[in-house]
Design a protein around this motif. Structure first.
Motif: not given
Length: 254
Positions: A169-178
């Motif tokens: 779980a160290d690397f996973g998804g994330h927020g996206v936008g600007r």
């Protein structure tokens, strides 16, 4: 800070998502035995230039990277799970290739990834890829208003653990936008009912990545490429999605 997007902003991210999907589709269709990872990167780079888009990978230099990122695609082969650098590596029959791609279109970013085999498929790689895609679908299905981030993470983890795959779980998804990486983090392991309360307007990239063996990973000397510690095959799948009043909407479909 977690930032909720308006309907108009989500529509703009969807346009970026369609472009990202078109690039991944084109690269996948053209990938074949004997091509190099640099060949694939050049295809994507040309499509970016033709569309007037902007790569958010090229020149990106977080603290863990030994060098600024040198390409527009992440091209990870076999035991490489994430952030594989485009290189002169020549694709061989049966290679499991994961391609991760993000781009900015008119100021908004979308991010997606796909895994597939080049040439002759193997049963082990096919199972791994399908399980990773199943986990992505489960995570997306859990991304509903009123749920929590832990519900997404638990849904992904349940699929991977049920198939006895390695998860970290160290690397996973994330927020996206600007930008490509915004708050919040979206782990691939978690507990239902825990974490951030999901609300309409949240745009996130959900991206399970599984290893056929261990939970542990190692970095290449380049500081970018992440590999399974035991050399086992890996797979990665990702979509950018928006949480709406009516449920999750995938923004990175063609």
């Amino acid at each position: 800070m977690v930032e909720l997007k308006t309907r108009a902003e989500i529509a703009s991210i969807r346009e970026a998502g369609r472009f990202v999907a078109s690039v991944l589709t084109s690269v996948r269709e053209q990938a074949r035995i004997g091509m190099t990872l640099l060949d694939l990167d050049a295809i994507a780079h040309q499509m970016i230039d033709d569309a007037g888009a902007r790569s958010v990978y090229l020149g990106y230099h977080p603290s863990f990277g030994a060098i600024p990122y040198p390409g527009v695609l992440c091209t990870s082969v076999n035991d490489a799970a994430l952030h594989g650098l485009p290189s002169p590596y020549v694709l061989a029959d049966g290679d499991l290739l994961s391609i991760d791609f993000a781009a900015e279109v008119n100021g908004w970013v979308a991010d997606s990834a796909v895994s597939f085999q080049v040439g002759t498929p193997s049963a082990e790689a096919t199972r791994l890829i399908r399980t990773t895609e199943k986990a992505l679908a489960a995570g997306i299905a859990a991304a509903r208003p009123g749920n929590h981030m832990g519900d997404i993470s638990a849904a992904i983890g349940a699929v991977g653990r049920g198939a006895k795959l390695g998860i970290n779980a160290d690397f996973g998804g994330h927020g996206v936008g600007r930008t490509m990486h915004e708050e919040p983090h979206v782990p691939n392991l978690g507990s239902p009912g825990r974490g951030l309360h999901l609300r309409p307007g949240l745009v996130i990239a959900i991206e399970p990545w599984f290893m056929a063996g261990t939970d542990e990973y190692v970095f290449d000397p380049d500081g970018w490429t992440i590999r399974s510690a035991d050399g086992s095959l890996t797979a990665h799948a990702e979509h950018t999605i928006a949480i709406t009043e009516d449920g999750p909407v995938i923004l990175t479909l063609p």
